[in-house]
Design a protein around this motif. Structure first.
Motif, mmCIF file in Angstrom:
data_model
loop_
_atom_site.group_PDB
_atom_site.id
_atom_site.type_symbol
_atom_site.label_atom_id
_atom_site.label_comp_id
_atom_site.label_asym_id
_atom_site.label_seq_id
_atom_site.Cartn_x
_atom_site.Cartn_y
_atom_site.Cartn_z
ATOM 1 N N SER A 49 0.817 -1.213 0.000
ATOM 2 C CA SER A 49 0.000 0.000 0.000
ATOM 3 C C SER A 49 0.851 1.264 0.000
ATOM 4 C CB SER A 49 -0.895 -0.026 1.244
ATOM 5 O OG SER A 49 -1.702 1.106 1.287
ATOM 6 N N GLU A 68 -3.617 -5.095 -6.190
ATOM 7 C CA GLU A 68 -3.690 -6.436 -5.614
ATOM 8 C C GLU A 68 -3.251 -7.537 -6.578
ATOM 9 O OE1 GLU A 68 -4.335 -6.754 -2.484
ATOM 10 O OE2 GLU A 68 -5.146 -4.772 -2.058
ATOM 11 N N HIS A 97 -6.611 -5.098 -10.632
ATOM 12 C CA HIS A 97 -7.491 -4.947 -9.468
ATOM 13 C C HIS A 97 -6.768 -4.062 -8.459
ATOM 14 C CE1 HIS A 97 -10.208 -8.496 -10.336
ATOM 15 N NE2 HIS A 97 -9.254 -8.646 -11.221
ATOM 16 N N THR A 99 -7.218 -1.728 -4.924
ATOM 17 C CA THR A 99 -8.060 -1.432 -3.769
ATOM 18 C C THR A 99 -7.688 -0.062 -3.212
ATOM 19 O OG1 THR A 99 -8.310 -3.762 -3.246
ATOM 20 C CG2 THR A 99 -8.768 -2.197 -1.467
ATOM 21 N N TYR A 100 -8.709 0.754 -3.008
ATOM 22 C CA TYR A 100 -8.558 2.106 -2.475
ATOM 23 C C TYR A 100 -9.277 2.182 -1.135
ATOM 24 C CZ TYR A 100 -7.635 2.876 -7.431
ATOM 25 O OH TYR A 100 -7.132 2.793 -8.706
ATOM 26 N N CYS A 140 -14.632 -6.924 -8.789
ATOM 27 C CA CYS A 140 -14.508 -5.519 -9.193
ATOM 28 C C CYS A 140 -15.804 -4.776 -8.926
ATOM 29 C CB CYS A 140 -14.189 -5.422 -10.682
ATOM 30 S SG CYS A 140 -12.649 -6.228 -11.142
ATOM 31 N N SER A 154 -13.267 0.695 2.085
ATOM 32 C CA SER A 154 -12.415 0.290 0.956
ATOM 33 C C SER A 154 -13.278 -0.178 -0.210
ATOM 34 C CB SER A 154 -11.489 -0.852 1.364
ATOM 35 O OG SER A 154 -10.605 -0.455 2.365
ATOM 36 N N HIS A 155 -12.787 0.077 -1.421
ATOM 37 C CA HIS A 155 -13.449 -0.396 -2.641
ATOM 38 C C HIS A 155 -12.374 -0.837 -3.622
ATOM 39 C CE1 HIS A 155 -17.455 0.957 -1.507
ATOM 40 N NE2 HIS A 155 -16.870 2.040 -1.022
ATOM 41 N N THR A 156 -12.685 -1.876 -4.403
ATOM 42 C CA THR A 156 -11.762 -2.374 -5.420
ATOM 43 C C THR A 156 -12.316 -2.027 -6.793
ATOM 44 O OG1 THR A 156 -11.023 -4.179 -4.004
ATOM 45 C CG2 THR A 156 -10.604 -4.414 -6.365
ATOM 46 N N CYS A 158 -11.362 -1.821 -11.020
ATOM 47 C CA CYS A 158 -10.542 -2.536 -11.982
ATOM 48 C C CYS A 158 -10.474 -1.769 -13.298
ATOM 49 C CB CYS A 158 -11.102 -3.929 -12.219
ATOM 50 S SG CYS A 158 -11.179 -4.926 -10.712
#
Length: 189
Positions: A49, A68, A97, A99-100, A140, A154-156, A158
């Motif tokens: 990260s 990721e 992918h 992640t934020y 995603c 958090s959200h992923t 793509c």
């Protein structure tokens, strides 16, 4: 989990050929190999990260960002995914992918901009992005579906690109606006 092959759901999509992957608009930025400057962040391991700031609506948000994995499809899937299959010869779909995690700042009141700083490179060449291809990929999320993103969540998201079928390495780049990229490196197939 590094660079892995997987089947991706595909549909006919508009191909934004912006890279040296077989045509496009000829933009110099898209054809230029990745050239991190001496001040660029060092290469990161998958899942590692970094922190970055993005101007969001209603204010600046601090995020933790982690690339990721990159899922890689087949040449046949790439040909099916584009409106002009001949332009996808020798290319595969690669879905990054990322992640934020919202670490600080106001809750978002509009779709997030944080994913706009993401690009994918293969063997030093920027891939050609496929608009709208990643929203249905497993794991995603569609950034347009994220509402009222608050601190700690958090959200992923793509991004899917066309890259050469036998690339030795794939890099996910993320940068703040006008900033140097953070680069995650994934082994080739």
């Amino acid at each position: 989990m590094p660079y892995r092959k997987t089947a991706l759901p595909v549909a006919l999509l508009a191909l934004a050929l912006t890279a040296g992957c077989g045509g496009g608009d000829g933009g110099d930025d898209a054809k230029s190999p990745a050239k991190p400057s001496p001040s660029a962040t060092e290469a990161l391991a998958p899942g590692e990260s970094v922190t970055g700031k993005v101007a969001e609506d209603p204010g600046t948000v601090t995020y933790a960002i982690a690339a990721e994995k990159v899922d890689v499809g087949t040449e046949a899937e790439a040909r099916k995914a584009v409106s002009e299959p001949e332009k996808a010869k020798g290319l595969v779909l690669a879905t990054a992918h990322v992640t934020y995690t919202h670490r600080g700042g106001p809750a978002l009141t509009d779709s997030p901009e944080v994913g706009d700083g993401t690009t994918l490179f293969a063997d030093g060449q920027r891939g050609a992005i496929l608009i709208g291809a990643a929203e249905d990929a497993p794991g995603c999320e569609d950034p347009y579906d994220v509402e009222s993103w608050k601190q700690g969540e958090s959200h992923t998201f793509c991004e899917t690109y066309l890259v050469p079928a036998h690339a030795k390495n794939v890099e996910v780049h993320w940068a703040e606006e006008d900033g140097e990229p953070h680069i995650w490196t994934f082994a080739g197939a």
